[in-house]
Design a protein around this motif. Structure first.
Motif, short mmCIF file in Angstrom:
data_model
loop_
_atom_site.label_atom_id
_atom_site.label_comp_id
_atom_site.label_asym_id
_atom_site.label_seq_id
_atom_site.Cartn_x
_atom_site.Cartn_y
_atom_site.Cartn_z
N LEU A 124 0.83 -1.21 0.00
CA LEU A 124 0.00 0.00 0.00
C LEU A 124 0.86 1.26 0.00
CD1 LEU A 124 -2.84 -0.93 2.48
CD2 LEU A 124 -3.13 -0.28 0.10
N MET A 125 1.89 1.27 0.84
CA MET A 125 2.77 2.44 0.90
C MET A 125 3.44 2.67 -0.45
SD MET A 125 2.42 3.79 3.80
CE MET A 125 0.74 3.22 3.69
N GLN A 126 3.83 1.60 -1.11
CA GLN A 126 4.44 1.71 -2.43
C GLN A 126 3.45 2.30 -3.43
OE1 GLN A 126 7.63 1.35 -3.28
NE2 GLN A 126 7.03 2.13 -5.27
N SER A 127 2.20 1.88 -3.35
CA SER A 127 1.17 2.41 -4.25
C SER A 127 0.94 3.90 -4.03
CB SER A 127 -0.14 1.65 -4.08
OG SER A 127 0.02 0.31 -4.44
N PHE A 128 0.90 4.31 -2.76
CA PHE A 128 0.74 5.74 -2.47
C PHE A 128 1.95 6.52 -2.98
CE2 PHE A 128 -1.99 4.50 1.38
CZ PHE A 128 -3.15 4.58 0.63
N ALA A 129 3.14 5.97 -2.78
CA ALA A 129 4.35 6.65 -3.24
C ALA A 129 4.34 6.79 -4.75
CB ALA A 129 5.58 5.88 -2.77
N THR A 130 3.87 5.77 -5.45
CA THR A 130 3.80 5.83 -6.91
C THR A 130 2.92 6.99 -7.36
OG1 THR A 130 4.18 3.46 -7.09
CG2 THR A 130 3.11 4.53 -8.97
N PHE A 131 1.83 7.24 -6.66
CA PHE A 131 0.95 8.36 -7.00
C PHE A 131 1.64 9.70 -6.75
CE2 PHE A 131 -2.55 11.35 -6.19
CZ PHE A 131 -3.28 11.20 -7.37
N LEU A 132 2.47 9.76 -5.74
CA LEU A 132 3.13 11.02 -5.37
C LEU A 132 4.34 11.34 -6.24
CD1 LEU A 132 3.06 10.68 -1.48
CD2 LEU A 132 1.70 12.26 -2.88
#
Length: 184
Positions: A124-132
């Motif tokens: 999940l953290m990786q997915s959020f980082a990808t958006f940022l």
């Protein structure tokens, strides 16, 4: 699920997190959780068979909220404003009871990797980082783009030796995190 059973489960989860924070996950037993709750071990077993089950239930709740936020990002263009909104919404998730789970994860990081649900959290953290992160930017800018999430996660840890109110601390962390998002 009846209201009473739900309340009991929440009390168990709250007390377990308290004990995990006080003495560590590995040094906390179900017996100690039951004693703190002033219930029998059998009563505790009715709700959770293992401490791993307790943590898995906490991860599942967190994951459900974070997954809703991730679903929201899938319908958004990654603009500065949508990135700020992601950070605002994520801050809401990790405040209050969520902050205790984040603290538990920080204090017990080696154990978390092995627990059911720990890998989901990293994903999940990786997915959020990808958006940022805009992959077309320089490596330093890609690192900067990830800092808002780390700011929200690490502020309580970095400021633990201060006598700052938790709500004030979280508000300040959100302000700093939002300031880290570039205008373009």
């Amino acid at each position: 699920m009846t209201r009473r059973r739900s309340d009991t489960r929440e009390q168990i989860r709250r007390v377990a997190l308290e004990l995990f924070a006080e003495q560590g996950y590995e040094k906390t037993s179900l017996r100690e959780i039951a004693e703190r709750l002033e219930v029998t071990k059998a009563a505790l077993y009715y709700h959770f068979k293992t401490k791993e089950d307790i943590v898995a239930s906490l991860f599942a709740d967190f994951h459900a909220e974070a997954e809703e936020l991730l679903e929201w990002t899938r319908g958004q263009q990654p603009t500065p404003e949508s990135r700020r909104e992601l950070v605002r919404r994520y801050a809401e998730i990790i405040q209050g009871p969520g902050s205790e789970l984040i603290r538990f994860m920080q204090q017990n990081e080696p154990v978390v990797r092995e627990l059911k649900g720990g890998g989901d959290m990293r994903s999940l953290m990786q997915s959020f980082a990808t958006f940022l992160v805009d992959k077309e930017t320089s490596l330093p800018d890609q690192i900067r783009a990830r800092l808002p999430l780390f700011t929200l996660h690490l502020t309580s840890f970095a400021m633990r030796d201060t006598a700052v109110d938790e709500d004030d601390l979280q508000a300040a962390a959100l302000e700093v995190a939002l300031d880290l998002i570039p205008e373009q």
